[in-house]
Write a protein that holds these residues in place. Structure first.
Motif, PDB file in Angstrom:
ATOM      1  N   ALA A 132       0.824  -1.214   0.000  1.00 49.66           N
ATOM      2  CA  ALA A 132       0.000   0.000   0.000  1.00 49.66           C
ATOM      3  C   ALA A 132       0.851   1.255   0.000  1.00 49.66           C
ATOM      4  O   ALA A 132       0.425   2.298  -0.516  1.00 49.66           O
ATOM      5  N   LEU A 133       2.053   1.176   0.580  1.00 48.47           N
ATOM      6  CA  LEU A 133       2.930   2.349   0.584  1.00 48.47           C
ATOM      7  C   LEU A 133       3.336   2.743  -0.829  1.00 48.47           C
ATOM      8  O   LEU A 133       3.577   3.928  -1.106  1.00 48.47           O
ATOM      9  N   LEU A 134       3.417   1.760  -1.722  1.00 48.55           N
ATOM     10  CA  LEU A 134       3.752   2.058  -3.114  1.00 48.55           C
ATOM     11  C   LEU A 134       2.662   2.910  -3.763  1.00 48.55           C
ATOM     12  O   LEU A 134       2.960   3.872  -4.483  1.00 48.55           O
ATOM     13  N   ALA A 135       1.401   2.569  -3.482  1.00 46.19           N
ATOM     14  CA  ALA A 135       0.300   3.362  -4.029  1.00 46.19           C
ATOM     15  C   ALA A 135       0.348   4.792  -3.514  1.00 46.19           C
ATOM     16  O   ALA A 135       0.136   5.751  -4.270  1.00 46.19           O
ATOM     17  N   LEU A 136       0.639   4.944  -2.215  1.00 45.78           N
ATOM     18  CA  LEU A 136       0.739   6.287  -1.647  1.00 45.78           C
ATOM     19  C   LEU A 136       1.920   7.047  -2.251  1.00 45.78           C
ATOM     20  O   LEU A 136       1.829   8.254  -2.508  1.00 45.78           O
ATOM     21  N   ARG A 168     -10.469   6.600   5.907  1.00 48.06           N
ATOM     22  CA  ARG A 168      -9.302   7.244   5.296  1.00 48.06           C
ATOM     23  C   ARG A 168      -9.015   6.741   3.885  1.00 48.06           C
ATOM     24  O   ARG A 168      -8.600   7.502   3.015  1.00 48.06           O
ATOM     25  N   LYS A 169      -9.264   5.449   3.622  1.00 45.85           N
ATOM     26  CA  LYS A 169      -9.082   4.952   2.257  1.00 45.85           C
ATOM     27  C   LYS A 169     -10.033   5.658   1.307  1.00 45.85           C
ATOM     28  O   LYS A 169      -9.641   6.076   0.210  1.00 45.85           O
ATOM     29  N   THR A 170     -11.287   5.793   1.707  1.00 42.30           N
ATOM     30  CA  THR A 170     -12.275   6.484   0.872  1.00 42.30           C
ATOM     31  C   THR A 170     -11.861   7.924   0.630  1.00 42.30           C
ATOM     32  O   THR A 170     -11.979   8.448  -0.489  1.00 42.30           O
ATOM     33  N   GLY A 192      -2.467  10.704   4.122  1.00 47.80           N
ATOM     34  CA  GLY A 192      -1.601   9.621   3.672  1.00 47.80           C
ATOM     35  C   GLY A 192      -0.502   9.301   4.667  1.00 47.80           C
ATOM     36  O   GLY A 192      -0.151   8.130   4.858  1.00 47.80           O
ATOM     37  N   SER A 193       0.035  10.325   5.330  1.00 44.66           N
ATOM     38  CA  SER A 193       1.068  10.085   6.345  1.00 44.66           C
ATOM     39  C   SER A 193       0.511   9.277   7.509  1.00 44.66           C
ATOM     40  O   SER A 193       1.174   8.369   8.028  1.00 44.66           O
ATOM     41  N   VAL A 194      -0.707   9.604   7.922  1.00 43.18           N
ATOM     42  CA  VAL A 194      -1.343   8.862   9.015  1.00 43.18           C
ATOM     43  C   VAL A 194      -1.592   7.418   8.592  1.00 43.18           C
ATOM     44  O   VAL A 194      -1.339   6.480   9.365  1.00 43.18           O
ATOM     45  N   VAL A 195      -2.083   7.221   7.379  1.00 45.27           N
ATOM     46  CA  VAL A 195      -2.327   5.862   6.876  1.00 45.27           C
ATOM     47  C   VAL A 195      -1.013   5.093   6.769  1.00 45.27           C
ATOM     48  O   VAL A 195      -0.922   3.921   7.169  1.00 45.27           O
ATOM     49  N   ALA A 196       0.026   5.735   6.225  1.00 50.89           N
ATOM     50  CA  ALA A 196       1.327   5.064   6.091  1.00 50.89           C
ATOM     51  C   ALA A 196       1.842   4.604   7.443  1.00 50.89           C
ATOM     52  O   ALA A 196       2.314   3.468   7.592  1.00 50.89           O
ATOM     53  N   VAL A 230       6.482   6.818   6.676  1.00 49.26           N
ATOM     54  CA  VAL A 230       6.200   8.171   6.183  1.00 49.26           C
ATOM     55  C   VAL A 230       7.256   8.571   5.153  1.00 49.26           C
ATOM     56  O   VAL A 230       6.937   9.142   4.097  1.00 49.26           O
ATOM     57  N   ALA A 231       8.508   8.256   5.441  1.00 53.23           N
ATOM     58  CA  ALA A 231       9.588   8.574   4.497  1.00 53.23           C
ATOM     59  C   ALA A 231       9.393   7.848   3.178  1.00 53.23           C
ATOM     60  O   ALA A 231       9.646   8.403   2.108  1.00 53.23           O
TER      61      ALA A 231
END
Length: 386
Positions: free
Chosen positions: A4-8, A67-69, A112-116, A129-130
């Motif tokens: 999922a981090l790749l998508a972000l 958050r995904k939505t 996105g940072s919170v989700v990551a 986050v990085a």
């Protein structure tokens, strides 16, 4: 790291590209739409203002949305903004497209940072986050030169079509890869706003604005510093920007790992590094090889700050982090705008093209002082616990 981090990161790449590539296309846009270069430059200013406004507003509007939505909705809006820009028949429509795309910027990075951070163990959240922000650094290293070249060869609209396509890929990645979770029981907007009663949150936002003002206030004037002071030819500037971007990329990853191990020392080290390197830059800018080496070091120390300050804000607003995280992105852009103005004013006042470097050093030193204050408050709070 989770897929999922790749998508972000892809989303961050697209957003970073649409923000920065416009600077390389001002001439093409000016000619095609029959407006002046300063008018075309307002496309950059309007974007920055929209980021600062949109970050808290859109995040606040989505406090009760999963958050995904919310991320998917933001990316869809980003696509719409860039599609509008690609099809724009006039300057006004292009400006509207830029504003719409920019509104999503801060909220996407904030949420996105919170989700990551939520996708990994607590001791790896800064690295997560990085990893997301590698998309932003990659946009500077690869995206901007390629996007500029594409726009120069095939017309500026081709660049916006490419950004739109990247947005579609990111949207698909978010839908497929980011895990679906219910909205966080944070208490809604009121709970998110309550975190701004905490002095530590405001100190963290001030550190971000000052620290990144130091970085991007200098980056804004890298071209004249390296050509008119260091003596490089104009043709070397793209390669120097690649060198800077490589430093940003490395610094982001190094900073993430350092912040995972010891968050506050990592924050202090990055700010001290920026202060030192910019102070040195005022001297080394007068010779080509030392200037290039200092530019690389500046990139490394500059982006070591990203994961440290972003996770610091989320930690200080741990019970309601989304709005505070988005406000931090707004602080990035506010600091960038003010520092760039200060640097330009100093140059106009006859203080020379190296003025942004010593102004940046002063800003970073002030941020370091605030970091020492926030660290002292941390220690006092720990000592007062039973």
């Amino acid at each position: 790291m989770p897929a999922a981090l790749l998508a972000l990161a892809v989303g961050a790449f697209g957003i970073g590209l649409t923000e920065f590539v416009i600077a390389g296309l001002l001439t093409e846009i000016s000619t095609d739409l029959a407006v002046s270069i300063p008018a075309a430059g307002l496309l950059v200013t309007a974007y920055a203002i929209s980021v600062a406004v949109g970050a808290p507003l859109l995040t606040a509007a989505g406090t009760r949305v999963p958050r995904k939505t919310m991320l998917a909705a933001l990316m869809a809006l980003f696509i719409a903004g860039n599609l509008t820009s690609a099809l724009a028949p006039s300057y006004g429509v292009l400006m509207a497209g830029r504003v719409v795309a920019a509104l999503t910027h801060g909220a996407f990075f904030g949420i996105g940072s919170v989700v990551a951070a939520s996708l990994v163990a607590p001791n790896r959240k800064a690295s997560a986050v990085a990893m997301m922000f590698t998309g932003l650094t990659a946009a500077n290293v690869l995206g901007v030169p390629l996007g500029t070249a594409l726009g120069q060869q095939l017309g500026w609209r081709a660049t916006f079509w490419a950004v739109t396509a990247i947005g579609v890929v990111a949207l698909i990645g978010i839908v497929v890869l980011v895990p679906a979770r219910p909205a966080e029981p944070s208490g809604g907007l009121r709970a998110e706003l309550r975190v701004f009663r905490r002095p530590q949150v405001w100190l963290a936002l001030a550190i971000t604005a000052l620290g990144f003002g130091a970085v991007f206030g200098t980056v804004t004037y890298i071209d004249p510093i390296m050509t008119r002071v260091a003596g490089f030819g104009p043709g070397a500037v793209p390669w120097l920007l690649v060198l800077l971007g490589a430093g940003l990329f490395a610094g982001n990853l190094i900073g993430g790992r350092a912040a995972d191990r010891r968050p506050m020392p990592a924050l202090h080290a990055s700010l001290a590094g920026i202060t030192l390197v910019l102070t040195v830059f005022t001297v080394t800018a007068h010779a080509r090889i030392p200037a290039a080496l200092t530019l690389l070091a500046f990139g490394v120390t500059g982006f070591m700050l990203v994961p440290a300050v972003q996770t610091r804000v989320m930690d200080q607003a741990a019970d309601a982090p989304a709005l505070a995280s988005a406000a931090n992105i707004a602080a990035f852009n506010l600091g960038n705008a003010v520092a760039a103005w200060l640097g330009g004013a100093a140059i106009d006042a006859g203080l020379g093209y190296t003025a942004p470097t010593w102004i940046g050093a002063l800003l970073a030193a002030t941020a370091l002082l605030l970091a020492a204050v926030t660290g002292a408050l941390d220690r006092r709070a720990r000592a007062s616990r039973p």
